[in-house]
Design a protein around this motif. Structure first.
Motif, PDB file in Angstrom:
ATOM      1  N   ASP B 132       0.815  -1.211   0.000  1.00  0.00           N
ATOM      2  CA  ASP B 132       0.000   0.000   0.000  1.00  0.00           C
ATOM      3  C   ASP B 132       0.850   1.262   0.000  1.00  0.00           C
ATOM      4  O   ASP B 132       0.370   2.349   0.271  1.00  0.00           O
ATOM      5  N   LYS B 133       2.135   1.094  -0.298  1.00  0.00           N
ATOM      6  CA  LYS B 133       3.010   2.263  -0.375  1.00  0.00           C
ATOM      7  C   LYS B 133       3.849   2.122  -1.616  1.00  0.00           C
ATOM      8  O   LYS B 133       4.176   1.005  -2.021  1.00  0.00           O
ATOM      9  N   PRO B 135       7.378   4.056  -3.636  1.00  0.00           N
ATOM     10  CA  PRO B 135       8.382   5.107  -3.532  1.00  0.00           C
ATOM     11  C   PRO B 135       8.133   6.207  -4.551  1.00  0.00           C
ATOM     12  O   PRO B 135       7.631   5.943  -5.651  1.00  0.00           O
ATOM     13  N   GLU B 136       8.444   7.410  -4.177  1.00  0.00           N
ATOM     14  CA  GLU B 136       8.313   8.542  -5.098  1.00  0.00           C
ATOM     15  C   GLU B 136       9.576   9.374  -5.034  1.00  0.00           C
ATOM     16  O   GLU B 136      10.194   9.492  -3.982  1.00  0.00           O
ATOM     17  N   GLY B 137       9.889  10.000  -6.172  1.00  0.00           N
ATOM     18  CA  GLY B 137      11.006  10.936  -6.196  1.00  0.00           C
ATOM     19  C   GLY B 137      12.257  10.361  -6.819  1.00  0.00           C
ATOM     20  O   GLY B 137      12.825   9.398  -6.325  1.00  0.00           O
ATOM     21  N   TYR B 138      12.613  10.942  -7.992  1.00  0.00           N
ATOM     22  CA  TYR B 138      13.870  10.590  -8.636  1.00  0.00           C
ATOM     23  C   TYR B 138      14.751  11.832  -8.657  1.00  0.00           C
ATOM     24  O   TYR B 138      14.265  12.953  -8.507  1.00  0.00           O
ATOM     25  N   ASN B 139      16.022  11.616  -8.880  1.00  0.00           N
ATOM     26  CA  ASN B 139      16.928  12.748  -9.041  1.00  0.00           C
ATOM     27  C   ASN B 139      16.982  13.218 -10.482  1.00  0.00           C
ATOM     28  O   ASN B 139      16.983  14.402 -10.757  1.00  0.00           O
ATOM     29  N   LEU B 140      17.039  12.236 -11.393  1.00  0.00           N
ATOM     30  CA  LEU B 140      17.358  12.580 -12.779  1.00  0.00           C
ATOM     31  C   LEU B 140      16.138  12.664 -13.674  1.00  0.00           C
ATOM     32  O   LEU B 140      16.231  12.999 -14.836  1.00  0.00           O
ATOM     33  N   LYS B 141      14.980  12.271 -13.147  1.00  0.00           N
ATOM     34  CA  LYS B 141      13.794  12.375 -13.977  1.00  0.00           C
ATOM     35  C   LYS B 141      12.577  12.697 -13.127  1.00  0.00           C
ATOM     36  O   LYS B 141      12.602  12.569 -11.905  1.00  0.00           O
ATOM     37  N   GLU B 143       8.563  11.994 -12.091  1.00  0.00           N
ATOM     38  CA  GLU B 143       7.874  10.746 -11.772  1.00  0.00           C
ATOM     39  C   GLU B 143       7.302  10.092 -13.029  1.00  0.00           C
ATOM     40  O   GLU B 143       7.208   8.877 -13.124  1.00  0.00           O
ATOM     41  N   ARG B 157      18.286  13.843  -3.890  1.00  0.00           N
ATOM     42  CA  ARG B 157      16.957  13.638  -3.355  1.00  0.00           C
ATOM     43  C   ARG B 157      16.789  12.149  -3.051  1.00  0.00           C
ATOM     44  O   ARG B 157      17.079  11.304  -3.895  1.00  0.00           O
ATOM     45  N   VAL B 158      16.367  11.834  -1.862  1.00  0.00           N
ATOM     46  CA  VAL B 158      16.137  10.431  -1.491  1.00  0.00           C
ATOM     47  C   VAL B 158      14.650  10.142  -1.682  1.00  0.00           C
ATOM     48  O   VAL B 158      13.808  10.927  -1.249  1.00  0.00           O
ATOM     49  N   PRO B 159      14.310   9.051  -2.347  1.00  0.00           N
ATOM     50  CA  PRO B 159      12.882   8.774  -2.541  1.00  0.00           C
ATOM     51  C   PRO B 159      12.168   8.539  -1.200  1.00  0.00           C
ATOM     52  O   PRO B 159      12.792   8.135  -0.223  1.00  0.00           O
ATOM     53  N   PHE B 161       8.461   6.900   0.609  1.00  0.00           N
ATOM     54  CA  PHE B 161       7.290   6.061   0.357  1.00  0.00           C
ATOM     55  C   PHE B 161       6.020   6.849   0.630  1.00  0.00           C
ATOM     56  O   PHE B 161       5.911   7.514   1.658  1.00  0.00           O
TER      57      PHE B 161
END
Lengths: 598, 451
Positions: B132-133, B135-141, B143, B157-159, B161
């Protein structure tokens, strides 16, 4: 990635170049490709170093705590990494930040991952200050120990022993209570985990608690309704026995161990047999004489073959560890009669287990007893119908040689070896070849030349490649043993003679032998006797032989002097390099470049 | 009175009412949709079915609906996955069907659920887990996958959940292949929680749940010369509590109990359960109909139940020479054996199951009938799974088959039974009076009527 990297580089000025590889690693933590994720996890320390201790604690670890959905191999790598992460989160002061991700890893279903998480938890427990251990670590152990699922409770079992020595007496009492609860858990998985950690836990407990708590837990686990639990209690019993003073053993441990040796379940008895030497050391000479000898006799006569085999495996060790004053008497009157029966056991695994150790008894019993009592057994086993039994006897000949000399055996040995050498199963032939150098060393050069040399030569033309290959390697080892002169007189002529064999596989064997022998035979023999044959074979009509000539020349080149290389080898290789066959050309060119003849 | 049935200690007659039906309604049945096994998990919260198409469908019991207390929670699809695919054994030139022969749930070990499913040759361990979770967040692109202008990246940036809609995933965790030369008919998980057995026509193997590359052969009844073959293994099961005990049944109507403590190879049984044949009933079909199609231990481990073609027998583990109870399932078929032999129905393998407290047993019959046999009352009732009684909470009426003589009102004549409609697979919720009954391609769920 290259394209991206380029864009990044070109964007240039104000962005920090060194961030890029880290950014990639972080993004790949959630890549679709498991291999890339694994790669990133393995470089977790690089990421943490770039983020700094604070962001590692507040951002990276929370993320990792939630990644328990990943593949086992990723989780396994993560569990391992976290065990070495203390400095990366800011040193011992902050080591407790590593607990949440390891706690979630300690509850996954995959045993290897859980075990690794527990291993890392044990590791970082030492980096906790006594206060942190009570404030952070011990509560985690309690949470795991009272978790809903047995996975978390099994993990808890491995953590008690690391925190116990370093906490206050109140907490110690709690820990003992938790361990006690887990020993009577509903699920056998947890009871097994507790049983397997019982010995380790006992080691860190005060002796009074070993006597009061541990003994009762041990007794309960050793009479668990499930034999899968009981069998693990055996090993715990061994550890506990080492902790107790001799005078307490009889009352506290022996009744349970005796019961285990006679358990209804063969798996428990098997475990006793398997741990017998450790048990013997743990309980000391007196109990060994009075209790273990009859118990060992029973195990050697057990109705289940698996148990007999496990006990047979321990015969030598058991006899070795008997108290010196009564060793010979015990062996002769109690053990040897059982051993004699095992020689003609109905199960071949039992016989072969015995054959792998029985020779070791001769050093213990000395020359006369060996000749009178053991020799007939060796001879019987040398004639056993099962090749593995014969092989095991032959592979241990050195023990007997020291005591009575091998001549006593050689009469029976030869037929046994010949039979194995000609066995229909190539794996059996392979096994006996591997013992030839050993045998040659034991039997001496004369016996070898007379009886075994022809066998070694016959293997060179075996129809199975693996045998021919092993036979070549065997020749090399023999030359190492008997020397170059012996080689020149006995085997080199025979090997070189095969160069004229109508079968091209045999001609190739000549080349393979030369490859193996040139170095041990030395420059003179190689140049004088082998090289001309190799040259002659460069005109062979079969391309496989010709390219093997090129390979051989490359192989033996280092043994030859430079003059010979330039004037003799080089022209031959050059000729082969213009061969019509592409493979011959290839290997000739390769040899030319490796030998720097171009 | 009729139709009343006591479920153990409750004391009230259970009235069974319709709850749900799963599967297509139209009459032309696709072969792949035929249900081949039904199994509740240990809490009863999940219900799994396997079919001939190699699929496993898992239903989950919805949490209690407060607004409609009379309507107990229903089972809805939780996860569907393709467990087995058709294969071809090139060495033996044999097709290996994808049909799921058996499903067995493992005791729950963490938040995920695990089950074993098997076709004729290969057993697989599946994990069914919720997520139900994500991960979100990339450095180079971004979502959505667009690459970010690299110049804008000045910090890492650390992804994190974030919650998402519940997703149920089924993933294969282990594949236990190459253990069987013949067709696997049973799998059974041991109470030690680390091993299970699998039985084929001639052999029983013992596996460790975490080791796929080796298994131990514990029973082998293959004769040296296959022409001397007179008996095959038809089913096998572990004792629910004693990890060393298992039983296997044979085509000759016998059940052997083996004790793995005694020796590593259980060729010698420790108990043989066999009822002497009644000479008066002897016929050409005796041997065929005495073949045992299913064997199940009671939950308490004291009894076991066997199903042969015409009857259900309950055996006390302490008494080998005869069953303690025998129930006729459809005795009226005894006169029809000849035609049942001709249409191959006589080889149908009916399964059987116990209710939660071992007081009632259930097994299937023809014409989409199934039988409930109450042990304490010595009463039995025939019920029918049919589209006609598909109204919510409609009480099932007992059915009667006219065995001969004059047919009474409400009775069905033996000759009008539909032998193509058979109920082979049934399952009983481990605690509650909820049953799952598989007709050819429909799964019916019935439950006790709550007043």
């Amino acid at each position: 990635r290259t394209k991206q990297s380029l864009a990044f580089k070109m964007a240039g000025a104000d962005s920090d170049d060194s961030l890029y590889p880290i950014a990639v690693l972080i993004d790949e933590l959630r890549n679709e490709d498991v291999q890339l994720r694994l790669n990133s996890i393995k470089k977790l320390s690089t990421i943490a170093l770039a983020l700094g201790v604070e962001r590692t604690r507040t951002e990276l670890l929370p993320f990792l705590t939630d990644t328990i959905y990943d593949e086992d191999e990723v989780l396994l790598a993560l569990a391992e990494q976290l065990g070495n992460f203390t400095m990366l989160v800011g040193g011992p002061e902050y080591v407790h930040c590593l607990l949440p991700p390891l706690e979630s890893l300690a509850t996954v279903e995959e045993t290897v991952v859980r075990d690794k998480a527990v291993e890392s938890l044990r590791k970082i427990s030492h980096e906790h200050s006594p206060v942190d251990l009570e404030v952070h670590f011990e509560p985690l152990v309690k949470r795991l120990a009272s978790g809903d699922w047995f996975t978390s409770r099994t993990s808890a079992c491995g953590l008690f022993s690391v925190c116990y020595p370093r906490v206050s007496s109140t907490v110690k009492a709690e820990i003992r209570q938790h361990f006690r609860t887990l020993c009577s858990d509903d699920t056998p998985m947890v009871r097994r985990a507790a049983a397997s950690k019982l010995g380790e836990f006992a080691k860190v407990l005060e002796l009074e608690y070993v006597k009061s708590d541990i003994i009762s837990l041990f007794t309960a686990l050793a009479s668990d309704e499930q034999d899968s639990v009981r069998l693990l209690a055996v090993e715990a019993g061994v550890s506990i026995a080492t902790l107790l003073p001799q005078e307490d053993l009889e009352a506290l441990v022996m009744p349970t161990l005796r019961q285990a040796a006679e358990d209804k379940s063969w798996r428990v008895r098997y475990m006793v047999a398997d741990k017998f030497s450790d048990l013997q050391k743990a309980v000391g000479p007196e109990i060994t004489k009075n209790d273990l000898v009859p118990a060992f006799q029973n195990l050697l006569k057990d109705c289940e073959a698996e148990v007999r085999a496990a006990a047979a495996n321990k015969v030598k060790e058991f006899c070795e560890n008997l108290p010196e004053d009564s060793r010979e008497t015990i062996i002769m009157t109690h053990i040897l009669p059982c051993v004699k029966e095992l020689v003609s056991d109905t199960n071949q695994h039992v016989k072969s287990a015995l054959a792998s150790v029985i020779m070791g008894l001769s050093t213990i019993l000395g020359k006369d007893n060996t000749i009178e009592h053991l020799l007939p057994l060796f001879l019987a086993q040398l004639k056993d119908e099962c090749p593995e039994v014969r092989l095991n006897i032959i592979s241990n000949l050195d023990c007997v040689n020291e005591v009575i000399g091998i001549r006593q055996l050689s009469q029976s040995l030869l037929p046994a070896i010949v039979e194995l050498a000609e066995d229909a199963k190539w794996r059996v032939r392979l096994a006996i070849i591997e013992y030839m150098p050993l045998l040659a060393g034991q039997l001496g050069v004369e016996f070898f030349d007379e009886k075994l040399n022809s066998l070694c030569m016959a293997w060179l033309v075996d129809h199975v490649y693996a045998i021919r290959e092993a036979a070549t390697c065997n020749l090399m080892k023999l030359v190492e043993k008997f020397g170059a002169e012996w080689a020149q007189n006995t085997i080199v002529p025979k090997v070189l003679g095969m160069a004229n064999d109508p079968n091209y596989l045999h001609r190739m064997t000549t080349l393979f032998c030369i490859n193996a022998l040139s170095e041990v035979c030395g420059q003179e023999i190689t140049t004088k006797h082998m090289l001309p044959v190799v040259f002659k074979m460069s005109n062979d009509q079969v391309a496989n032989v010709r390219f093997n000539v090129a390979k051989s020349l490359q192989k033996i080149g280092p043994v030859l002097d430079s003059n010979c290389l330039q004037t003799e080898v080089k022209p031959v290789l050059e000729k082969l390099a213009s061969d019509q066959d592409i493979d011959v050309k290839y290997f000739a060119q390769e040899a030319i470049s490796v030998l720097s003849l171009a | 009175m009729c139709g009343g049935l006591r479920a153990g200690g409750g004391g009230n007659d259970v009235q069974w009412c319709f709850s749900q039906v799963k599967g297509a309604i139209d009459d032309d049945v696709a072969e792949a949709d035929i249900i081949s096994t039904v199994e509740f998990n240990h809490s009863g919260e999940l219900l799994a079915t396997g079919d001939k198409g190699g699929r496993v469908v898992i239903f989950q019991q919805e949490t209690e609906n407060k607004s409609q207390p009379q309507c107990r929670s229903e089972y809805n699809v939780y996860s569907t996955f393709q467990s087995h695919e058709p294969e071809f054994d090139y060495l033996k030139s044999l097709e290996i069907e994808e049909k799921i022969n058996k499903i067995r749930w493992l005791p729950q070990k963490n938040a995920a659920q695990f089950l074993l499913s098997t076709n004729d040759k290969t057993i697989k361990l599946w994990k069914i887990s919720e997520r139900d979770k994500r991960p979100e967040g990339y450095n180079l692109k971004e979502e959505d996958g667009r690459y970010r202008d690299a110049a804008t990246i000045t910090t890492l940036r650390v992804p994190v959940f974030r919650p998402m809609d519940l997703m149920v995933e089924a993933s294969p965790r282990r594949v236990f292949a190459n253990g069987h030369t013949y067709h696997i008919n049973s799998i059974s998980v041991n109470s030690d929680n680390e091993t299970y057995l699998s039985a084929d026509d001639l052999r029983i193997n013992l596996w460790h749940l975490e080791i796929t590359d080796r298994s131990f052969n514990v029973v082998d009844i293959k004769p040296a010369n296959m022409e001397e073959l007179t008996e095959v293994i038809t089913a096998a099961e572990f004792h629910p509590h004693q990890c060393n005990t298992f039983v296997y049944s044979s085509s000759k109507g016998t059940i052997r109990l083996c004790d793995m403590r005694a020796s590593a190879l259980c060729d010698k049984h420790s108990k043989l359960f066999e009822e002497p044949e009644d000479p008066s009933n002897r016929s050409f079909f005796s041997e065929i109909i005495s073949s045992i199609s299913d064997v199940k231990f009671s939950h308490n481990g004291r009894y076991m139940m066997t199903r042969d073609y015409l009857s259900v027998k309950i055996w006390d583990l302490n008494m080998e020479n005869r069953p303690v109870e025998t129930y006729q399932v459809h005795e009226y078929l005894r006169s029809k054996l000849c035609s049942l032999y001709e249409n191959d129905c006589i080889f149908d393998k009916f399964e059987c199951c116990w209710n939660g407290n071992d007081s009632v047993v259930m097994t299937g019959s023809y014409n989409n009938f199934f039988r409930m046999l109450d042990r304490s009352q010595r009463r039995d009732v025939t019920l029918e799974a049919s589209r006609e009684s598909c109204k919510p909470r409609q009480v099932l009426k007992p059915r009667r088959v006219c065995a001969g003589g004059k047919r009474k009102k409400d009775e069905i004549s033996v000759d009008s039974l539909d032998f193509n409609k058979k109920i082979l697979h049934t399952a009983w919720h481990p605690q509650e009076n909820i049953i799952a009954v598989a007709t050819t391609n429909n799964l019916y769920i019935f439950q006790e009527k709550v007043n």
